[in-house]
Design a protein around this motif. Structure first.
Motif, PDB file in Angstrom:
ATOM      1  N   GLY A 214      34.343  56.024 -40.941  1.00  0.00           N
ATOM      2  CA  GLY A 214      35.239  55.088 -41.352  1.00  0.00           C
ATOM      3  C   GLY A 214      36.030  53.902 -40.496  1.00  0.00           C
ATOM      4  O   GLY A 214      35.772  52.997 -40.492  1.00  0.00           O
ATOM      5  N   ILE A 215      36.151  54.628 -39.469  1.00  0.00           N
ATOM      6  CA  ILE A 215      36.909  54.048 -38.316  1.00  0.00           C
ATOM      7  C   ILE A 215      35.924  53.208 -37.811  1.00  0.00           C
ATOM      8  O   ILE A 215      36.127  51.732 -37.489  1.00  0.00           O
ATOM      9  CB  ILE A 215      37.476  54.741 -37.360  1.00  0.00           C
ATOM     10  N   ALA A 216      34.796  53.664 -37.416  1.00  0.00           N
ATOM     11  CA  ALA A 216      33.837  52.874 -36.845  1.00  0.00           C
ATOM     12  C   ALA A 216      33.354  51.593 -37.681  1.00  0.00           C
ATOM     13  O   ALA A 216      33.360  50.498 -37.292  1.00  0.00           O
ATOM     14  CB  ALA A 216      32.545  53.607 -36.617  1.00  0.00           C
ATOM     15  N   VAL A 217      33.352  51.789 -39.061  1.00  0.00           N
ATOM     16  CA  VAL A 217      32.858  50.593 -39.797  1.00  0.00           C
ATOM     17  C   VAL A 217      34.047  49.703 -39.774  1.00  0.00           C
ATOM     18  O   VAL A 217      33.864  48.273 -39.888  1.00  0.00           O
ATOM     19  CB  VAL A 217      32.660  51.139 -41.206  1.00  0.00           C
ATOM     20  N   GLY A 218      35.211  50.168 -39.853  1.00  0.00           N
ATOM     21  CA  GLY A 218      36.364  49.206 -39.977  1.00  0.00           C
ATOM     22  C   GLY A 218      36.473  48.294 -38.622  1.00  0.00           C
ATOM     23  O   GLY A 218      36.629  47.064 -38.801  1.00  0.00           O
ATOM     24  N   VAL A 219      36.375  49.012 -37.444  1.00  0.00           N
ATOM     25  CA  VAL A 219      36.157  48.309 -36.331  1.00  0.00           C
ATOM     26  C   VAL A 219      35.175  47.300 -36.216  1.00  0.00           C
ATOM     27  O   VAL A 219      35.581  46.215 -35.856  1.00  0.00           O
ATOM     28  CB  VAL A 219      36.179  49.106 -35.142  1.00  0.00           C
ATOM     29  N   PHE A 220      33.794  47.683 -36.709  1.00  0.00           N
ATOM     30  CA  PHE A 220      32.944  46.821 -36.668  1.00  0.00           C
ATOM     31  C   PHE A 220      33.136  45.614 -37.632  1.00  0.00           C
ATOM     32  O   PHE A 220      33.052  44.533 -37.225  1.00  0.00           O
ATOM     33  CB  PHE A 220      31.615  47.460 -37.327  1.00  0.00           C
ATOM     34  N   SER A 221      33.858  45.748 -38.553  1.00  0.00           N
ATOM     35  CA  SER A 221      34.200  44.823 -39.549  1.00  0.00           C
ATOM     36  C   SER A 221      35.131  43.883 -39.091  1.00  0.00           C
ATOM     37  O   SER A 221      34.916  42.522 -39.206  1.00  0.00           O
ATOM     38  CB  SER A 221      34.566  45.333 -40.969  1.00  0.00           C
ATOM     39  N   ILE A 222      35.920  44.174 -38.439  1.00  0.00           N
ATOM     40  CA  ILE A 222      36.975  43.463 -37.970  1.00  0.00           C
ATOM     41  C   ILE A 222      36.478  42.623 -36.702  1.00  0.00           C
ATOM     42  O   ILE A 222      36.681  41.546 -36.687  1.00  0.00           O
ATOM     43  CB  ILE A 222      38.252  44.034 -37.311  1.00  0.00           C
ATOM     44  N   LEU A 223      35.687  43.107 -35.921  1.00  0.00           N
ATOM     45  CA  LEU A 223      34.993  42.458 -34.930  1.00  0.00           C
ATOM     46  C   LEU A 223      34.034  41.424 -35.345  1.00  0.00           C
ATOM     47  O   LEU A 223      34.153  40.081 -35.050  1.00  0.00           O
ATOM     48  CB  LEU A 223      34.056  43.377 -33.977  1.00  0.00           C
ATOM     49  N   ALA A 224      33.294  41.660 -36.514  1.00  0.00           N
ATOM     50  CA  ALA A 224      32.324  40.737 -37.074  1.00  0.00           C
ATOM     51  C   ALA A 224      33.033  39.648 -37.854  1.00  0.00           C
ATOM     52  O   ALA A 224      32.480  38.478 -37.556  1.00  0.00           O
ATOM     53  CB  ALA A 224      31.567  41.525 -38.103  1.00  0.00           C
ATOM     54  N   CYS A 225      34.354  39.869 -38.189  1.00  0.00           N
ATOM     55  CA  CYS A 225      35.181  38.941 -38.863  1.00  0.00           C
ATOM     56  C   CYS A 225      35.573  37.884 -37.812  1.00  0.00           C
ATOM     57  O   CYS A 225      35.648  36.518 -37.899  1.00  0.00           O
ATOM     58  CB  CYS A 225      36.321  39.359 -39.652  1.00  0.00           C
ATOM     59  N   TRP A 226      36.047  38.584 -36.702  1.00  0.00           N
ATOM     60  CA  TRP A 226      36.582  37.758 -35.623  1.00  0.00           C
ATOM     61  C   TRP A 226      35.504  37.001 -35.110  1.00  0.00           C
ATOM     62  O   TRP A 226      35.869  35.802 -34.987  1.00  0.00           O
ATOM     63  CB  TRP A 226      37.013  38.801 -34.718  1.00  0.00           C
TER      64      TRP A 226
END
Lengths: 174, 165
Positions: B50-62
């Motif tokens: 979950g944390i990995a997906v969250g970090v990845f999503s934030i990075l992708a959005c950024w």
């Protein structure tokens, strides 16, 4: 003694209460397993303000309530029946015997009572808890516990099926 | 009046509870503890995922938002468009950002073209109107220029028109 060993001491009682509440082994196992797992998970949150026994029974009653609530929802109930209802030939002989005995016992009549009364009756007459302990487990005043027990006993005494059962039990050879 | 052989209800409840408890088969407690360990490990893995997906999503959005701001030149212009002579220089790319010699040459050519179009007066860049004797103010929206053109305009304003003429 570690925490799981302490819980293990109460395991037989928890299992008995679960069987009386549900009336079959499968649901009782689910119930008691969830209770023990939650107890182990919440080990750090157990402050010792109540006894471990009442704390574990409080978890058991909460899990039982939430399972009944989720099983009681219309479409979920139907789905659950399709998923979990075992065929008669899938049940072990012990399970069939247990279900039959439960249906013929007073605990089947207790299960028809409102859930708070049912749980209070289990704690009082199966687990031999004092009013204080029941009040602590159910998080309610002692007066409420007494009133629930009185009300439940009155309903059972008025139930004609219970009267028949009592008569049968009293004449049956032990 | 109660029959003589009738037992009190409480006693019968207790007796039935004992009988049912004897009938029920209880799984060993160790199974539950083992299940607890399995579940804890499963929860840890799920949390890590979950944390990995969250970090990845934030990075992708950024990254997406960053690229949309920097590259998407077709985006709607801001409500207050500005003239070529009226932008905040401190927020624009510096003239020395042209990384290669080719880019610098290209920019100088562009500057020369802009100077040719705008005329020599930086205060009043005008082009002759085909239909009117009145001059039209030649407004350029900075966002509408290509990055090279933006850099070129920046250089032009920094260096000054006089030096280019």
């Amino acid at each position: 003694m570690d925490f799981s060993s302490e819980i293990e001491q109460h395991y037989p009682g928890l299992h008995r209460a679960a069987v009386l509440l549900t009336g079959n082994s499968a649901e009782a196992e689910d119930l008691v397993q969830e209770t023990v797992l939650r107890g182990l998970d919440a080990q750090k949150r157990f402050r010792g303000s109540s006894s471990l026994r009442t704390w574990l029974y409080a978890i058991l009653m909460n899990v039982h309530r939430s399972q009944l609530r989720s099983h009681g929802r219309g479409w979920k109930r139907v789905l659950l029946w399709f998923h979990s209802a075992p065929r008669a030939d899938e049940l072990s002989a012990e399970e069939i015997e247990l279900r039959r005995e439960w249906h013929e016992s007073l605990w089947n009549a207790v299960a028809q009572l409102p859930i708070e009364q049912q749980q209070t009756m289990v704690l009082r007459f199966a687990e031999d808890m004092s009013y204080d302990e029941i009040a602590s487990t159910m998080a309610c005043p002692i007066g409420t516990v007494k009133s629930r027990i009185n009300s439940a006993l009155r309903k059972l005494n008025q139930d004609p099926n219970v009267r028949d059962l009592q008569h049968l039990c009293s004449v049956a050879p032990t | 009046m109660k029959p003589e052989n009738e037992q009190p209800l409480e006693k019968q409840l207790n007796e039935h509870a004992r009988q049912l408890s004897d009938l029920a088969v209880r799984p060993p407690f160790e199974c539950l503890v083992r299940e607890h360990k399995t579940r804890t490990s499963r929860h840890r893995k799920r949390n890590a995922a979950g944390i990995a997906v969250g970090v990845f999503s934030i990075l992708a959005c950024w990254l997406y938002l960053g690229s949309a701001n920097g590259v998407n030149r077709n985006a709607a212009p801001p409500s207050s468009g500005f003239a070529a002579t009226d932008f905040n220089r401190s927020q624009q790319p510096r003239p020395d950002q042209a990384s290669t010699q080719e880019e610098r040459i290209e920019q100088e050519q562009l500057i020369a073209e802009i100077v040719a179009v705008l005329g020599t007066d930086p205060a009043m860049p005008v082009v002759p109107s085909p239909n009117s004797a009145q001059p039209l103010v030649f407004e350029v929206k900075y966002e509408d220029l290509t990055p090279n053109e933006q850099t070129a305009v920046q250089r032009l304003l920094t260096v000054g028109f006089d030096q280019w003429n």
